[in-house]
Design a protein around this motif. Structure first.
Motif, short mmCIF file in Angstrom:
data_model
loop_
_atom_site.label_atom_id
_atom_site.label_comp_id
_atom_site.label_asym_id
_atom_site.label_seq_id
_atom_site.Cartn_x
_atom_site.Cartn_y
_atom_site.Cartn_z
N THR A 1 0.90 -1.21 -0.15
CA THR A 1 0.02 -0.07 -0.02
C THR A 1 0.94 1.18 0.11
O THR A 1 1.90 1.34 0.85
N HIS B 1 1.24 4.85 0.86
CA HIS B 1 0.64 5.82 1.74
C HIS B 1 1.07 7.10 1.60
O HIS B 1 0.84 8.26 2.36
N HIS C 1 5.58 3.84 2.48
CA HIS C 1 5.04 2.71 1.65
C HIS C 1 4.92 1.40 2.76
O HIS C 1 5.81 1.19 3.72
N CYS D 1 9.03 7.30 6.05
CA CYS D 1 7.98 7.80 6.81
C CYS D 1 8.52 9.38 6.66
O CYS D 1 8.87 10.07 7.66
N ASN E 1 -2.12 12.35 10.03
CA ASN E 1 -3.49 11.48 9.63
C ASN E 1 -2.66 10.34 8.91
O ASN E 1 -3.07 10.12 7.69
N PHE E 2 -2.41 9.40 9.73
CA PHE E 2 -1.87 8.13 9.18
C PHE E 2 -3.11 7.19 8.69
O PHE E 2 -4.17 7.23 9.27
N LEU E 3 -3.28 6.54 7.65
CA LEU E 3 -4.23 5.76 7.19
C LEU E 3 -4.10 4.48 7.82
O LEU E 3 -4.64 3.64 7.33
N PHE E 4 -3.10 4.24 8.72
CA PHE E 4 -3.14 3.12 9.49
C PHE E 4 -2.59 3.41 10.79
O PHE E 4 -2.51 4.44 11.23
N LYS F 1 -2.97 6.93 -3.86
CA LYS F 1 -2.73 6.71 -2.50
C LYS F 1 -3.92 5.95 -1.60
O LYS F 1 -4.99 6.17 -1.84
N GLY F 2 -3.19 5.15 -0.83
CA GLY F 2 -4.23 4.25 0.03
C GLY F 2 -4.54 3.18 -0.65
O GLY F 2 -5.31 2.47 0.05
N VAL F 3 -4.30 2.81 -1.83
CA VAL F 3 -4.80 1.64 -2.55
C VAL F 3 -3.89 0.63 -2.20
O VAL F 3 -2.71 0.54 -2.55
N SER F 4 -4.38 -0.64 -2.07
CA SER F 4 -3.62 -1.62 -1.84
C SER F 4 -3.55 -2.68 -3.10
O SER F 4 -4.35 -2.80 -3.75
#
Length: 464
Positions: free
Chosen positions: A4, A6, A17, A30, A45-48, A457-460
Protein backbone atom coordinates in the motif's frame (compact mmCIF):
# COMPACT_ATOMS: atom_id res chain seq x y z
CA UNK A 1 2.39 -9.89 0.29
CA UNK A 2 0.36 -6.72 0.19
CA UNK A 3 1.69 -3.31 -0.83
CA UNK A 4 0.00 0.00 0.00
CA UNK A 5 1.45 3.36 -1.04
CA UNK A 6 0.65 5.82 1.75
CA UNK A 7 2.84 8.72 0.60
CA UNK A 8 4.57 10.19 -2.48
CA UNK A 9 1.65 8.83 -4.50
CA UNK A 10 1.46 10.95 -7.65
CA UNK A 11 3.49 13.64 -5.92
CA UNK A 12 7.11 14.06 -4.81
CA UNK A 13 7.11 14.43 -1.03
CA UNK A 14 5.92 12.30 1.86
CA UNK A 15 7.39 8.89 0.94
CA UNK A 16 5.66 6.16 2.94
CA UNK A 17 5.00 2.59 1.78
CA UNK A 18 3.46 -0.28 3.74
CA UNK A 19 4.50 -3.86 2.98
CA UNK A 20 2.50 -6.58 4.74
CA UNK A 21 3.71 -10.15 4.91
CA UNK A 22 0.93 -12.07 6.62
CA UNK A 23 0.35 -10.18 9.86
CA UNK A 24 3.83 -8.61 9.85
CA UNK A 25 3.81 -4.94 8.84
CA UNK A 26 6.86 -3.14 7.44
CA UNK A 27 6.83 0.61 6.77
CA UNK A 28 9.36 1.75 4.18
CA UNK A 29 10.18 5.42 4.83
CA UNK A 30 8.03 7.86 6.78
CA UNK A 31 8.54 11.25 5.20
CA UNK A 32 7.00 14.66 5.69
CA UNK A 33 4.44 15.64 3.10
CA UNK A 34 4.80 19.38 2.56
CA UNK A 35 2.45 19.56 -0.41
CA UNK A 36 -0.74 19.38 1.67
CA UNK A 37 -1.81 22.99 1.19
CA UNK A 38 1.03 23.95 3.54
CA UNK A 39 -0.80 22.35 6.50
CA UNK A 40 1.93 20.52 8.38
CA UNK A 41 -0.54 19.07 10.89
CA UNK A 42 -2.05 16.91 8.14
CA UNK A 43 1.00 14.66 8.57
CA UNK A 44 -0.62 13.27 11.73
CA UNK A 45 -3.34 11.59 9.68
CA UNK A 46 -1.86 8.14 9.09
CA UNK A 47 -4.13 5.75 7.18
CA UNK A 48 -2.96 2.92 9.45
CA UNK A 49 -2.41 2.53 13.17
CA UNK A 50 1.21 3.44 14.07
CA UNK A 51 1.23 0.97 16.96
CA UNK A 52 0.57 -1.90 14.53
CA UNK A 53 3.75 -1.29 12.51
CA UNK A 54 6.37 -3.91 13.40
CA UNK A 55 9.47 -2.32 11.84
CA UNK A 56 10.42 0.74 9.78
CA UNK A 57 12.99 0.70 6.97
CA UNK A 58 14.57 4.10 6.22
CA UNK A 59 16.18 4.41 2.78
CA UNK A 60 17.93 7.74 3.45
CA UNK A 61 17.92 10.83 5.63
CA UNK A 62 16.17 13.48 3.52
CA UNK A 63 13.18 14.94 5.32
CA UNK A 64 10.64 13.84 2.69
CA UNK A 65 11.65 10.28 3.60
CA UNK A 66 12.45 10.57 7.33
CA UNK A 67 10.69 13.68 8.60
CA UNK A 68 7.50 12.10 9.93
CA UNK A 69 9.20 9.36 11.97
CA UNK A 70 8.88 11.26 15.29
CA UNK A 71 5.14 11.65 14.65
CA UNK A 72 4.90 7.91 14.09
CA UNK A 73 6.72 7.31 17.38
CA UNK A 74 4.67 9.94 19.22
CA UNK A 75 1.46 8.23 18.09
CA UNK A 76 2.44 4.74 19.21
CA UNK A 77 5.11 3.05 17.05
CA UNK A 78 7.43 1.01 19.29
CA UNK A 79 9.56 -1.02 16.85
CA UNK A 80 13.04 -0.68 15.37
CA UNK A 81 14.06 1.65 12.56
CA UNK A 82 16.57 -0.04 10.24
CA UNK A 83 18.96 2.08 8.17
CA UNK A 84 22.64 2.52 7.29
CA UNK A 85 25.00 4.19 9.81
CA UNK A 86 25.35 7.51 7.89
CA UNK A 87 21.58 7.66 7.48
CA UNK A 88 21.11 7.36 11.25
CA UNK A 89 23.54 10.21 11.97
CA UNK A 90 22.24 12.52 9.24
CA UNK A 91 18.59 11.84 10.10
CA UNK A 92 19.14 12.83 13.71
CA UNK A 93 20.55 16.18 12.57
CA UNK A 94 17.68 16.78 10.16
CA UNK A 95 14.95 15.86 12.63
CA UNK A 96 16.37 18.15 15.32
CA UNK A 97 16.52 20.92 12.73
CA UNK A 98 12.86 20.25 11.88
CA UNK A 99 11.92 20.79 15.51
CA UNK A 100 13.63 24.19 15.42
CA UNK A 101 11.69 25.09 12.27
CA UNK A 102 8.40 23.99 13.84
CA UNK A 103 9.11 26.04 16.96
CA UNK A 104 9.99 29.17 15.00
CA UNK A 105 6.80 28.89 12.95
CA UNK A 106 4.73 28.35 16.10
CA UNK A 107 6.31 31.41 17.77
CA UNK A 108 5.71 33.47 14.64
CA UNK A 109 2.08 32.34 14.56
CA UNK A 110 1.57 33.27 18.21
CA UNK A 111 3.00 36.74 17.62
CA UNK A 112 0.69 37.28 14.68
CA UNK A 113 -2.29 36.13 16.75
CA UNK A 114 -1.39 38.19 19.80
CA UNK A 115 -4.54 39.50 21.45
CA UNK A 116 -6.73 37.24 19.32
CA UNK A 117 -7.96 33.69 19.64
CA UNK A 118 -4.78 31.68 19.16
CA UNK A 119 -5.05 29.27 16.24
CA UNK A 120 -1.30 29.09 15.58
CA UNK A 121 -0.16 25.65 14.47
CA UNK A 122 1.51 23.64 17.20
CA UNK A 123 4.83 21.86 16.51
CA UNK A 124 4.28 18.50 14.85
CA UNK A 125 6.75 17.00 17.31
CA UNK A 126 9.32 18.08 19.90
CA UNK A 127 12.95 17.28 20.65
CA UNK A 128 11.84 14.56 23.07
CA UNK A 129 10.06 12.74 20.25
CA UNK A 130 13.16 13.02 18.05
CA UNK A 131 15.34 11.48 20.74
CA UNK A 132 12.76 8.71 21.26
CA UNK A 133 13.00 8.08 17.52
CA UNK A 134 16.80 8.06 17.42
CA UNK A 135 16.85 5.41 20.16
CA UNK A 136 15.02 3.08 17.78
CA UNK A 137 17.69 3.21 15.06
CA UNK A 138 19.43 -0.08 14.30
CA UNK A 139 22.14 0.32 11.67
CA UNK A 140 23.06 -2.16 8.93
CA UNK A 141 25.94 -1.90 6.46
CA UNK A 142 25.60 -2.02 2.69
CA UNK A 143 25.29 -5.41 0.96
CA UNK A 144 24.95 -7.29 4.25
CA UNK A 145 21.77 -9.43 4.33
CA UNK A 146 19.85 -8.87 7.57
CA UNK A 147 17.16 -11.28 8.72
CA UNK A 148 14.19 -9.32 10.06
CA UNK A 149 12.37 -12.50 11.06
CA UNK A 150 12.26 -16.13 9.99
CA UNK A 151 10.72 -15.36 6.61
CA UNK A 152 11.96 -11.86 5.70
CA UNK A 153 15.49 -10.84 4.73
CA UNK A 154 16.58 -7.24 4.03
CA UNK A 155 19.63 -6.02 2.10
CA UNK A 156 20.65 -2.38 1.62
CA UNK A 157 22.11 -1.62 -1.83
CA UNK A 158 23.95 1.74 -2.36
CA UNK A 159 22.10 4.05 -4.77
CA UNK A 160 24.18 7.25 -4.58
CA UNK A 161 21.93 10.34 -4.11
CA UNK A 162 23.12 10.98 -0.53
CA UNK A 163 25.70 9.57 1.84
CA UNK A 164 24.20 6.35 3.23
CA UNK A 165 21.28 6.27 0.79
CA UNK A 166 20.13 2.75 -0.03
CA UNK A 167 17.59 0.74 -1.93
CA UNK A 168 15.81 -1.72 0.35
CA UNK A 169 15.68 -5.21 -1.17
CA UNK A 170 13.47 -7.82 0.50
CA UNK A 171 13.44 -11.59 0.09
CA UNK A 172 10.25 -13.05 1.52
CA UNK A 173 9.17 -16.64 2.06
CA UNK A 174 5.38 -16.75 1.98
CA UNK A 175 3.42 -20.00 1.88
CA UNK A 176 6.63 -21.79 1.00
CA UNK A 177 7.29 -19.57 -2.01
CA UNK A 178 10.17 -17.06 -2.25
CA UNK A 179 9.23 -13.59 -3.46
CA UNK A 180 11.30 -10.43 -3.75
CA UNK A 181 10.61 -6.72 -3.86
CA UNK A 182 12.89 -3.68 -3.97
CA UNK A 183 12.22 -0.08 -2.95
CA UNK A 184 14.72 2.21 -4.64
CA UNK A 185 14.34 5.20 -2.34
CA UNK A 186 15.89 8.04 -4.35
CA UNK A 187 18.24 7.00 -7.14
CA UNK A 188 21.44 8.99 -7.62
CA UNK A 189 23.35 9.63 -10.81
CA UNK A 190 26.71 8.60 -12.16
CA UNK A 191 29.85 10.72 -11.70
CA UNK A 192 28.24 12.85 -8.99
CA UNK A 193 30.62 14.84 -6.74
CA UNK A 194 31.58 12.99 -3.52
CA UNK A 195 29.17 10.06 -3.98
CA UNK A 196 29.67 6.64 -5.54
CA UNK A 197 27.60 5.60 -8.56
CA UNK A 198 24.40 3.64 -7.82
CA UNK A 199 24.93 -0.12 -7.70
CA UNK A 200 22.88 -2.48 -9.86
CA UNK A 201 19.94 -3.98 -7.97
CA UNK A 202 19.54 -7.77 -7.88
CA UNK A 203 16.67 -9.30 -9.87
CA UNK A 204 13.33 -8.94 -8.07
CA UNK A 205 9.68 -9.79 -8.67
CA UNK A 206 8.43 -6.27 -7.88
CA UNK A 207 10.08 -2.87 -8.01
CA UNK A 208 8.90 0.34 -6.32
CA UNK A 209 10.89 3.16 -7.89
CA UNK A 210 11.06 6.92 -7.67
CA UNK A 211 10.18 8.92 -10.79
CA UNK A 212 11.22 12.49 -9.96
CA UNK A 213 12.86 13.18 -13.31
CA UNK A 214 10.63 11.03 -15.47
CA UNK A 215 10.43 12.63 -18.91
CA UNK A 216 13.34 14.98 -18.22
CA UNK A 217 17.03 14.72 -19.05
CA UNK A 218 19.87 16.39 -17.20
CA UNK A 219 22.24 18.77 -18.96
CA UNK A 220 24.92 16.69 -20.64
CA UNK A 221 27.00 19.35 -22.40
CA UNK A 222 28.58 20.81 -19.25
CA UNK A 223 30.34 19.32 -16.26
CA UNK A 224 29.57 20.54 -12.74
CA UNK A 225 32.77 22.59 -12.72
CA UNK A 226 32.11 24.12 -16.14
CA UNK A 227 28.60 25.23 -15.19
CA UNK A 228 29.78 26.72 -11.88
CA UNK A 229 32.76 28.49 -13.45
CA UNK A 230 30.51 30.08 -16.06
CA UNK A 231 28.09 31.44 -13.44
CA UNK A 232 30.74 32.54 -10.91
CA UNK A 233 32.82 34.26 -13.57
CA UNK A 234 29.86 36.37 -14.68
CA UNK A 235 28.35 37.10 -11.25
CA UNK A 236 31.46 37.56 -9.12
CA UNK A 237 34.36 38.34 -11.48
CA UNK A 238 32.91 40.37 -14.35
CA UNK A 239 30.01 42.02 -12.50
CA UNK A 240 31.84 42.14 -9.14
CA UNK A 241 28.60 41.09 -7.45
CA UNK A 242 27.45 38.30 -5.20
CA UNK A 243 26.19 34.84 -5.97
CA UNK A 244 23.65 33.29 -3.60
CA UNK A 245 23.15 29.52 -3.89
CA UNK A 246 20.25 28.02 -1.92
CA UNK A 247 21.31 24.47 -1.13
CA UNK A 248 20.10 21.66 1.07
CA UNK A 249 22.46 21.46 4.04
CA UNK A 250 22.87 17.72 3.81
CA UNK A 251 24.28 16.31 0.58
CA UNK A 252 23.97 19.16 -1.89
CA UNK A 253 26.13 21.57 0.12
CA UNK A 254 28.97 19.05 0.51
CA UNK A 255 28.99 18.27 -3.22
CA UNK A 256 28.95 21.98 -4.04
CA UNK A 257 31.79 22.81 -1.63
CA UNK A 258 33.91 19.98 -3.02
CA UNK A 259 33.28 21.21 -6.58
CA UNK A 260 34.26 24.77 -5.60
CA UNK A 261 37.38 23.39 -3.94
CA UNK A 262 38.40 21.73 -7.21
CA UNK A 263 37.71 24.94 -9.16
CA UNK A 264 39.69 27.29 -6.96
CA UNK A 265 42.53 24.89 -6.12
CA UNK A 266 43.04 24.33 -9.85
CA UNK A 267 43.21 28.05 -10.58
CA UNK A 268 40.21 28.02 -12.91
CA UNK A 269 39.02 31.26 -11.31
CA UNK A 270 40.63 34.02 -9.24
CA UNK A 271 39.97 33.66 -5.48
CA UNK A 272 36.43 34.52 -4.36
CA UNK A 273 35.23 34.51 -0.77
CA UNK A 274 32.82 31.64 -0.07
CA UNK A 275 30.47 31.62 2.93
CA UNK A 276 28.65 28.45 3.97
CA UNK A 277 25.93 29.90 6.16
CA UNK A 278 24.21 26.89 7.68
CA UNK A 279 25.04 25.36 11.06
CA UNK A 280 23.30 22.18 9.89
CA UNK A 281 25.61 22.03 6.86
CA UNK A 282 28.62 22.40 9.13
CA UNK A 283 27.49 19.56 11.40
CA UNK A 284 26.53 17.28 8.52
CA UNK A 285 29.90 17.87 6.87
CA UNK A 286 31.32 16.32 10.03
CA UNK A 287 29.26 13.20 9.28
CA UNK A 288 30.73 13.09 5.76
CA UNK A 289 34.19 13.21 7.32
CA UNK A 290 33.25 10.47 9.81
CA UNK A 291 32.20 8.12 7.00
CA UNK A 292 34.88 9.23 4.57
CA UNK A 293 35.43 5.61 3.50
CA UNK A 294 32.02 5.79 1.78
CA UNK A 295 32.78 8.79 -0.47
CA UNK A 296 33.78 8.05 -4.05
CA UNK A 297 37.31 7.26 -5.18
CA UNK A 298 37.83 10.66 -6.78
CA UNK A 299 37.11 12.44 -3.49
CA UNK A 300 39.35 10.02 -1.61
CA UNK A 301 42.17 10.64 -4.10
CA UNK A 302 41.68 14.39 -3.79
CA UNK A 303 41.95 14.06 0.00
CA UNK A 304 45.20 12.08 -0.34
CA UNK A 305 46.78 14.69 -2.62
CA UNK A 306 45.37 18.01 -1.40
CA UNK A 307 43.75 17.41 1.98
CA UNK A 308 40.20 17.86 3.25
CA UNK A 309 37.89 18.25 0.26
CA UNK A 310 35.52 20.34 2.40
CA UNK A 311 38.11 23.00 3.34
CA UNK A 312 40.00 25.53 1.21
CA UNK A 313 41.34 29.09 1.30
CA UNK A 314 38.63 31.78 1.36
CA UNK A 315 36.02 29.28 2.55
CA UNK A 316 34.28 30.22 5.81
CA UNK A 317 31.68 28.18 7.67
CA UNK A 318 29.38 30.67 9.40
CA UNK A 319 28.21 29.55 12.81
CA UNK A 320 26.48 32.24 14.87
CA UNK A 321 23.47 34.27 13.82
CA UNK A 322 25.50 37.42 14.51
CA UNK A 323 28.18 36.31 12.05
CA UNK A 324 25.46 35.39 9.55
CA UNK A 325 24.13 38.94 9.65
CA UNK A 326 27.64 40.29 9.14
CA UNK A 327 27.81 38.46 5.81
CA UNK A 328 25.32 41.03 4.50
CA UNK A 329 27.91 43.71 5.29
CA UNK A 330 30.59 42.00 3.20
CA UNK A 331 30.70 44.19 0.11
CA UNK A 332 33.38 42.38 -1.90
CA UNK A 333 32.35 39.80 -4.51
CA UNK A 334 31.38 36.59 -2.75
CA UNK A 335 29.47 33.33 -2.91
CA UNK A 336 26.89 32.61 -0.20
CA UNK A 337 25.71 29.02 0.21
CA UNK A 338 22.78 28.78 2.60
CA UNK A 339 19.76 26.64 3.39
CA UNK A 340 17.00 25.77 2.90
CA UNK A 341 17.17 24.78 -0.75
CA UNK A 342 13.51 25.62 -1.49
CA UNK A 343 13.79 28.89 0.51
CA UNK A 344 11.14 27.79 3.01
CA UNK A 345 12.85 29.07 6.16
CA UNK A 346 16.45 29.07 7.32
CA UNK A 347 19.10 31.75 7.01
CA UNK A 348 18.69 31.88 3.24
CA UNK A 349 15.61 34.05 3.77
CA UNK A 350 17.73 36.76 5.42
CA UNK A 351 20.13 36.78 2.47
CA UNK A 352 17.21 36.97 0.04
CA UNK A 353 15.57 39.76 2.02
CA UNK A 354 18.68 41.94 1.70
CA UNK A 355 19.61 40.95 -1.87
CA UNK A 356 16.46 40.22 -3.87
CA UNK A 357 16.39 43.87 -4.99
CA UNK A 358 20.12 43.98 -5.73
CA UNK A 359 20.79 44.20 -9.48
CA UNK A 360 24.31 42.85 -8.86
CA UNK A 361 23.08 39.71 -7.15
CA UNK A 362 22.55 36.35 -8.85
CA UNK A 363 20.51 33.61 -7.21
CA UNK A 364 21.43 30.17 -8.54
CA UNK A 365 19.09 27.25 -7.87
CA UNK A 366 20.77 23.84 -7.97
CA UNK A 367 17.91 21.62 -6.83
CA UNK A 368 14.21 20.82 -7.05
CA UNK A 369 11.67 23.30 -5.65
CA UNK A 370 8.23 21.93 -4.81
CA UNK A 371 5.14 23.78 -5.96
CA UNK A 372 4.02 26.42 -3.49
CA UNK A 373 7.50 27.18 -2.17
CA UNK A 374 9.24 30.55 -2.45
CA UNK A 375 11.88 28.91 -4.62
CA UNK A 376 9.22 27.72 -7.06
CA UNK A 377 7.70 31.22 -7.24
CA UNK A 378 11.07 32.76 -8.07
CA UNK A 379 11.81 30.14 -10.70
CA UNK A 380 8.49 30.69 -12.46
CA UNK A 381 9.35 34.39 -12.71
CA UNK A 382 7.10 36.10 -10.16
CA UNK A 383 8.05 39.82 -10.26
CA UNK A 384 7.11 40.36 -6.61
CA UNK A 385 7.59 37.86 -3.76
CA UNK A 386 6.71 37.79 -0.07
CA UNK A 387 9.77 37.51 2.21
CA UNK A 388 9.77 38.09 5.98
CA UNK A 389 6.40 39.88 6.04
CA UNK A 390 7.20 42.17 3.12
CA UNK A 391 6.37 42.26 -0.56
CA UNK A 392 9.63 42.77 -2.49
CA UNK A 393 10.24 43.33 -6.19
CA UNK A 394 12.67 40.87 -7.78
CA UNK A 395 15.63 42.68 -9.36
CA UNK A 396 18.25 39.99 -8.77
CA UNK A 397 19.09 37.61 -11.61
CA UNK A 398 17.45 34.19 -11.15
CA UNK A 399 19.24 31.20 -12.66
CA UNK A 400 18.92 27.43 -12.42
CA UNK A 401 21.16 24.49 -13.27
CA UNK A 402 20.59 20.77 -12.91
CA UNK A 403 24.26 19.74 -12.96
CA UNK A 404 24.14 19.24 -9.18
CA UNK A 405 20.80 17.47 -9.09
CA UNK A 406 21.29 14.35 -6.99
CA UNK A 407 18.48 12.46 -8.76
CA UNK A 408 18.95 10.28 -11.78
CA UNK A 409 17.18 11.59 -14.88
CA UNK A 410 14.73 9.85 -17.21
CA UNK A 411 17.38 7.69 -18.87
CA UNK A 412 18.86 6.72 -15.50
CA UNK A 413 15.44 5.67 -14.22
CA UNK A 414 14.69 3.65 -17.35
CA UNK A 415 18.09 1.96 -17.17
CA UNK A 416 17.50 1.07 -13.50
CA UNK A 417 14.42 -0.88 -14.53
CA UNK A 418 16.04 -2.35 -17.65
CA UNK A 419 18.75 -3.89 -15.46
CA UNK A 420 16.04 -6.17 -14.12
CA UNK A 421 15.25 -9.57 -15.61
CA UNK A 422 12.14 -8.88 -17.71
CA UNK A 423 11.01 -12.48 -17.36
CA UNK A 424 11.11 -12.22 -13.56
CA UNK A 425 9.91 -8.65 -12.92
CA UNK A 426 6.12 -8.75 -12.60
CA UNK A 427 5.33 -5.10 -11.96
CA UNK A 428 6.94 -1.68 -11.54
CA UNK A 429 5.25 0.76 -9.15
CA UNK A 430 6.05 4.44 -9.73
CA UNK A 431 6.19 6.82 -6.75
CA UNK A 432 7.90 10.09 -5.75
CA UNK A 433 7.16 12.17 -8.83
CA UNK A 434 4.71 14.62 -10.28
CA UNK A 435 1.95 12.99 -12.31
CA UNK A 436 3.38 14.13 -15.63
CA UNK A 437 6.80 12.69 -14.74
CA UNK A 438 5.27 9.39 -13.70
CA UNK A 439 3.28 9.15 -16.91
CA UNK A 440 6.31 9.89 -19.09
CA UNK A 441 8.32 7.21 -17.31
CA UNK A 442 5.41 4.77 -17.42
CA UNK A 443 5.05 5.28 -21.18
CA UNK A 444 8.76 4.63 -21.72
CA UNK A 445 8.78 1.48 -19.59
CA UNK A 446 5.56 0.14 -21.12
CA UNK A 447 7.17 0.63 -24.50
CA UNK A 448 10.03 -1.56 -23.32
CA UNK A 449 7.58 -4.31 -22.39
CA UNK A 450 7.31 -3.79 -18.62
CA UNK A 451 4.10 -3.86 -16.59
CA UNK A 452 3.77 -0.50 -14.83
CA UNK A 453 1.40 0.82 -12.17
CA UNK A 454 0.99 4.42 -10.99
CA UNK A 455 -0.55 3.84 -7.54
CA UNK A 456 -3.17 6.04 -5.97
CA UNK A 457 -2.70 6.90 -2.33
CA UNK A 458 -4.06 4.29 0.06
CA UNK A 459 -4.84 1.67 -2.60
CA UNK A 460 -3.54 -1.83 -1.79
CA UNK A 461 -2.01 -4.31 -4.23
CA UNK A 462 -1.74 -8.04 -3.63
CA UNK A 463 1.67 -9.34 -4.76
CA UNK A 464 1.34 -13.00 -5.64
Amino acid sequence: MKLTIHGAAQQVTGSMHLLEVGQFKILIDCGLDYEKDRNIQANENFLFKPEEIDVVILTHAHIDHSGNLPTLVRLGFEGQILCTPPTADLTELLLLDSVNIFMRKADKGRKHRKGKFNTAAQPLYLQKHVMDTVERFVTIGFNKPFRINGSIELTFIPVGHLLGAAAAVFKVIEDGVEKSIAFTGDIGRKNYPVLDDPQTLPPVDYLVTESTYGGRLHTKDKTVEQALVETIEKACVKEQGRLIIPAFSIGRTQSLVYSLNKIFSSGLLPPVKVFVDSPLATRSTGVFRKYHYLVNQEAQDFYSKRGDEFEFDNLEYVESLKDSRQVSNYFEPCIIISSAGMLEGGRIQDHLFYNIQNYYCTILFIGYCAKGTLGHRLLRGDPIVHIKDRELAVYATIKQTDVLSAHGDHDDLVNTVKQQDKAKLKNVFLVHGETSSMQALADALTGEGYAVTIPAKGVSYLLS
